[in-house]
Write a protein that holds these residues in place. Structure first.
Motif, PDB file in Angstrom:
ATOM      1  N   UNK A  83      96.133 -76.330  33.841  1.00 59.29           N
ATOM      2  CA  UNK A  83      94.850 -76.626  33.218  1.00 59.29           C
ATOM      3  C   UNK A  83      94.678 -78.138  33.103  1.00 59.29           C
ATOM      4  N   UNK A  84      93.447 -78.542  33.077  1.00 61.46           N
ATOM      5  CA  UNK A  84      93.125 -79.946  32.860  1.00 61.46           C
ATOM      6  C   UNK A  84      92.537 -80.075  31.456  1.00 61.46           C
ATOM      7  N   UNK A  85      93.101 -80.964  30.673  1.00 59.61           N
ATOM      8  CA  UNK A  85      92.608 -81.220  29.319  1.00 59.61           C
ATOM      9  C   UNK A  85      91.580 -82.346  29.416  1.00 59.61           C
ATOM     10  N   UNK A  86      90.309 -82.047  29.131  1.00 64.12           N
ATOM     11  CA  UNK A  86      89.288 -83.103  29.200  1.00 64.12           C
ATOM     12  C   UNK A  86      89.580 -84.222  28.197  1.00 64.12           C
ATOM     13  N   UNK A  87      89.495 -85.444  28.651  1.00 62.74           N
ATOM     14  CA  UNK A  87      89.835 -86.592  27.801  1.00 62.74           C
ATOM     15  C   UNK A  87      88.810 -86.844  26.697  1.00 62.74           C
ATOM     16  N   UNK A  88      87.616 -86.285  26.838  1.00 64.67           N
ATOM     17  CA  UNK A  88      86.566 -86.548  25.853  1.00 64.67           C
ATOM     18  C   UNK A  88      86.325 -85.374  24.896  1.00 64.67           C
ATOM     19  N   UNK A  89      87.277 -84.474  24.800  1.00 61.48           N
ATOM     20  CA  UNK A  89      87.109 -83.300  23.933  1.00 61.48           C
ATOM     21  C   UNK A  89      86.827 -83.677  22.484  1.00 61.48           C
ATOM     22  N   UNK A  90      87.352 -84.798  22.024  1.00 62.11           N
ATOM     23  CA  UNK A  90      87.152 -85.200  20.634  1.00 62.11           C
ATOM     24  C   UNK A  90      85.675 -85.514  20.346  1.00 62.11           C
ATOM     25  N   UNK A  91      84.860 -85.619  21.398  1.00 59.97           N
ATOM     26  CA  UNK A  91      83.423 -85.860  21.223  1.00 59.97           C
ATOM     27  C   UNK A  91      82.623 -84.549  21.246  1.00 59.97           C
ATOM     28  N   UNK A  92      83.273 -83.452  21.534  1.00 63.92           N
ATOM     29  CA  UNK A  92      82.600 -82.163  21.633  1.00 63.92           C
ATOM     30  C   UNK A  92      82.372 -81.560  20.250  1.00 63.92           C
ATOM     31  N   UNK A  93      81.343 -80.701  20.147  1.00 62.62           N
ATOM     32  CA  UNK A  93      81.150 -79.988  18.890  1.00 62.62           C
ATOM     33  C   UNK A  93      81.984 -78.701  18.914  1.00 62.62           C
ATOM     34  N   UNK A  94      82.018 -78.005  17.804  1.00 63.24           N
ATOM     35  CA  UNK A  94      82.855 -76.812  17.668  1.00 63.24           C
ATOM     36  C   UNK A  94      82.514 -75.737  18.694  1.00 63.24           C
TER      37      UNK A  94
END
Length: 53
Positions: A2-13
């Motif tokens: 899997x690839x962990x998106x680097x910008x996940x901390x900007x995503x909403x729930x």
């Protein structure tokens, strides 16, 4: 793998949940990869980088 998106901390729930759902439904994702994905989403949900340091 899997690839962990680097910008996940900007995503909403909702976006985090959708990504986790998609990852969990992928038949090629192993239990260990799913565990890493959940850990990344947890870190992202509290504003931290999703990648473990």
């Amino acid at each position: 793998m899997i690839l962990i998106p680097h910008d996940m901390h900007e995503w909403d729930a909702d976006e985090l949940q959708l990504w986790l759902t998609e990852v969990s439904r992928d038949p090629e994702v192993t239990a260990a990869e799913l565990r890493l994905a959940r850990q990344a989403a947890t870190r992202a949900a509290i504003g931290q980088s999703p990648n473990a340091h």
